[in-house]
Design a protein around this motif. Structure first.
Motif, PDB file in Angstrom:
ATOM      1  N   VAL A   1       9.547   8.119  -8.875  1.00 47.65           N
ATOM      2  CA  VAL A   1      10.589   8.890  -7.607  1.00 47.65           C
ATOM      3  C   VAL A   1       9.372   9.067  -6.007  1.00 47.65           C
ATOM      4  N   SER A   2       9.762   9.047  -5.128  1.00 47.37           N
ATOM      5  CA  SER A   2       8.150   9.003  -4.079  1.00 47.37           C
ATOM      6  C   SER A   2       8.736  10.922  -3.651  1.00 47.37           C
TER       7      SER A   2
ATOM      8  N   TRP B   1       4.748  11.514 -16.205  1.00 46.38           N
ATOM      9  CA  TRP B   1       3.776   9.985 -17.077  1.00 46.38           C
ATOM     10  C   TRP B   1       1.889  11.136 -17.345  1.00 46.38           C
TER      11      TRP B   1
ATOM     12  N   GLU C   1       0.753  -1.101   0.158  1.00 41.21           N
ATOM     13  CA  GLU C   1      -0.153   0.251   0.066  1.00 41.21           C
ATOM     14  C   GLU C   1       0.638   1.098   0.039  1.00 41.21           C
ATOM     15  N   LEU C   2       1.975   1.033   0.121  1.00 38.59           N
ATOM     16  CA  LEU C   2       2.777   1.935   0.597  1.00 38.59           C
ATOM     17  C   LEU C   2       3.293   2.166  -1.011  1.00 38.59           C
TER      18      LEU C   2
ATOM     19  N   VAL D   1      -1.011   3.638  -8.670  1.00 33.70           N
ATOM     20  CA  VAL D   1       0.261   4.885  -7.838  1.00 33.70           C
ATOM     21  C   VAL D   1      -0.017   5.235  -7.062  1.00 33.70           C
ATOM     22  N   ARG D   2       0.008   5.406  -5.702  1.00 31.22           N
ATOM     23  CA  ARG D   2       0.145   5.453  -4.175  1.00 31.22           C
ATOM     24  C   ARG D   2       0.019   7.704  -5.134  1.00 31.22           C
ATOM     25  N   PRO D   3      -0.874   8.160  -4.515  1.00 33.45           N
ATOM     26  CA  PRO D   3      -1.040  10.046  -4.932  1.00 33.45           C
ATOM     27  C   PRO D   3       0.737   9.987  -4.109  1.00 33.45           C
ATOM     28  N   GLY D   4       1.053  10.781  -4.446  1.00 33.82           N
ATOM     29  CA  GLY D   4       2.478  11.834  -3.961  1.00 33.82           C
ATOM     30  C   GLY D   4       3.662  10.833  -4.452  1.00 33.82           C
ATOM     31  N   ILE D   5       3.316   9.504  -5.656  1.00 33.09           N
ATOM     32  CA  ILE D   5       4.215   9.092  -6.114  1.00 33.09           C
ATOM     33  C   ILE D   5       4.949   9.854  -7.433  1.00 33.09           C
ATOM     34  N   LEU D   6       5.541  10.077  -7.513  1.00 32.35           N
ATOM     35  CA  LEU D   6       5.926  10.502  -8.883  1.00 32.35           C
ATOM     36  C   LEU D   6       6.275   9.765 -10.450  1.00 32.35           C
TER      37      LEU D   6
END
Lengths: 110, 437
Positions: free
Chosen positions: A104-105, A85, A64-65, A72-77
């Protein structure tokens, strides 16, 4: 498009940074060979790659991280060949042989 | 999808989609635009004066690394005439801070800046590893936050610096605005949204370590763009999670901000602007009282007890600060309210030492800070260490006293000095060693 695709597999580079590498055994750069087509026979896209990473590459149980609500989790580019993207169709982007995909986190601190 | 061209130069391929306005930019135009906007923030708020010596609070993380790089670039490009140095705080957490301090050391070389590293052990006689050993992992962030706040000021004072810049970004500010809203804490809004916090009129003594100005030049910069700037400029930064709160970034306000951004990227700056506008409407806020009240806001207590990306997370001391702010703002309306009785009871409680986060919220207040006191918070100095405080004893000294009283006596240490154990920060600071380079 390329020879590799005809053989059914494509070679790509996947990178993790910004702390995300911690979820992938501290590997910052992976050379992967993935199927050119997904389970349904359509060309493999980022959504497929993310599933592939979760299922076969990621050893850390804290999925979940990396992935939340099937994306892809919000906050990860996500950068596809250095481009955001969002400019490339997000997880619908169809991966090509030789692509570089960087995750990239922005969530980790210093 | 056909590659799109940069909206500015219209020649290079666009690589960045700006969250604030959906502009598509190429690498070079993005870097310049990002820098120019920070320059605009700096000039429009008259943040610096020529010849000023500025300490950049540097952790080795993305925000402070980008801040240091941009400050250097702008200082040279626009001839600000600033003397920039890096100031790092070593909390004393093995396996966490050591690595990021190595990054800061590299940055100091890359940017040609002086570096000062100041440790909690030098300042307080305790490393965070020791604190955690004593208080456990729960609540240790409160200690770390309170200590760090003062540590930056003390480090700046040691360096003879009057102004510290920190890497707080728009996401941090938006997160804090939301947290204050969720807690119904409007009085704190002005402090968290204003770009400068300082205590310029508190003391006439120019050497006092309380007279430090704090500002956040990246206040309007998206975290996303900060990370992209670092990426496209190949900056050397370190990302990690504090080993004592490894999942701090899952904080709900943070998640909310990131989810909002995914749906509507402009939301982050909108929340920041809304926070600023609301702050103006709050009676007694910095803006609301024409800046007169600004001097009553202790820079040392005004910000969150945050660490890394967990900036903006609540801490016990923060609540105490809020109570005081509330009491000074709402004094007129307080008469006859039930809550007044409750609160004054707390205020009159004899001084138990807060040992946990929960208890520290009920830090006994100095008599002058009670609810019957008119408008402005009366700021004084901590009787132990002289640090700016609205209470007789500042938060760091209160926490230290609790720690020192409970320090295991059967624990034999080299250089153990009983006198020093129970003393406040001031004594620990006396023989402090500031290493430069």
């Amino acid at each position: 498009m390329s020879d590799a695709k005809d053989e059914g597999m494509i070679k790509i580079t996947v990178e993790f940074s910004g702390g995300l590498e911690m979820l992938f055994s501290n590997e910052r750069k992976l050379s992967l060979t993935i199927p050119a087509k997904d389970e349904d026979g359509t060309r493999s896209n980022i959504a497929f790659l993310v599933r592939h990473l979760c299922d076969t590459v990621m050893k850390d149980p804290r999925k979940e991280l990396f992935v939340l609500d099937d994306t892809v989790r919000p906050g990860i580019l996500v950068l596809i060949n250095d481009a955001d993207w969002e400019l490339e169709g997000e997880d619908k982007y169809e991966i090509e042989d030789g692509d570089n995909i960087l995750f990239v986190s922005t969530l980790h601190g210093g | 999808m056909a590659p799109s061209l940069c909206a500015q130069c219209k020649t290079s391929r666009a690589l960045i989609l700006r969250p604030k306005d959906h502009t598509k930019l190429c690498r070079a135009c993005f870097l310049t635009t990002f820098e120019t906007e920070i320059h605009h923030t700096i000039t429009s708020t008259a943040l610096f004066t020529r010849g000023e010596r500025i300490a950049i609070g540097a952790s080795g993380g993305k925000d402070s690394t980008v801040l240091a790089s941009v400050m250097k670039t702008l200082n040279e490009r626009y001839d600000y005439g600033l003397d920039l140095i890096l100031l790092s705080i070593d909390e004393g957490i093995k396996g966490y801070r050591d690595d990021s301090l190595e990054t800061v050391k590299r940055n100091a070389e890359q940017y040609g800046m002086e570096l000062c590293i100041l440790g909690y052990d030098e300042l307080y006689g305790w490393t965070m590893d020791q604190v955690v050993e004593q208080v456990g992992k729960r609540g240790n962030c409160t200690y770390c936050g309170v200590f760090r706040r003062q540590a930056l000021d003390r480090g700046a004072a040691r360096l003879g610096v009057k102004h510290v810049v920190t890497g707080h970004n728009a996401d941090d500010v938006a997160e804090t605005v939301l947290m204050n809203l969720l807690r119904g804490d409007l009085p704190r809004l002005s402090r968290t949204t204003s770009i400068v916090t300082s205590t310029p009129s508190l003391t006439a003594d120019p050497a006092a370590n309380t007279n430090i100005k704090r500002s956040k030049p990246l206040k309007y910069a998206y975290e996303k763009e900060i990370v992209l700037y670092a990426h496209h400029k190949n900056l050397d930064y370190f990302s990690t999670e504090c080993i004592y709160s490894p999942e701090a970034f899952r904080g709900s306000a943070r998640a909310l901000i990131k989810n909002l951004e995914r749906v509507r990227p402009s939301a982050i700056l909108d929340v920041v602007r809304s926070g600023e506008d609301m702050a103006k409407l709050v009676p007694g806020s910095d803006e609301g009282c024409g800046g007169v009240c600004a001097s009553s806001v202790p820079a040392g207590e005004e910000e969150e007890g945050g660490c890394g990306s967990a900036q903006g997370r609540s801490s016990g001391g923060e609540m105490a600060t809020m109570e005081q702010a509330l009491s000074s703002n709402d004094h007129a309306a307080d008469n006859g309210l039930e809550i007044e009785i409750t609160t004054s009871k707390i205020a009159k409680t004899a001084a138990p030492l807060p040992l946990t986060v929960g208890k520290s919220r009920k830090v006994p207040k100095a008599p002058h800070a009670s609810r019957t006191q008119p408008k402005k918070q009366v700021m004084g100095q901590c009787k132990k260490c002289g640090y700016l405080s609205s209470q007789d004893i500042c938060k760091a000294c209160v926490l230290l006293e609790g720690l020192n009283k409970n320090r295991p006596k059967n624990h034999i240490e080299v250089g153990y000095e009983p006198d020093k154990e129970v003393s406040g920060v001031a004594d620990a600071v006396k023989d402090i060693h500031v290493g430069a380079g």
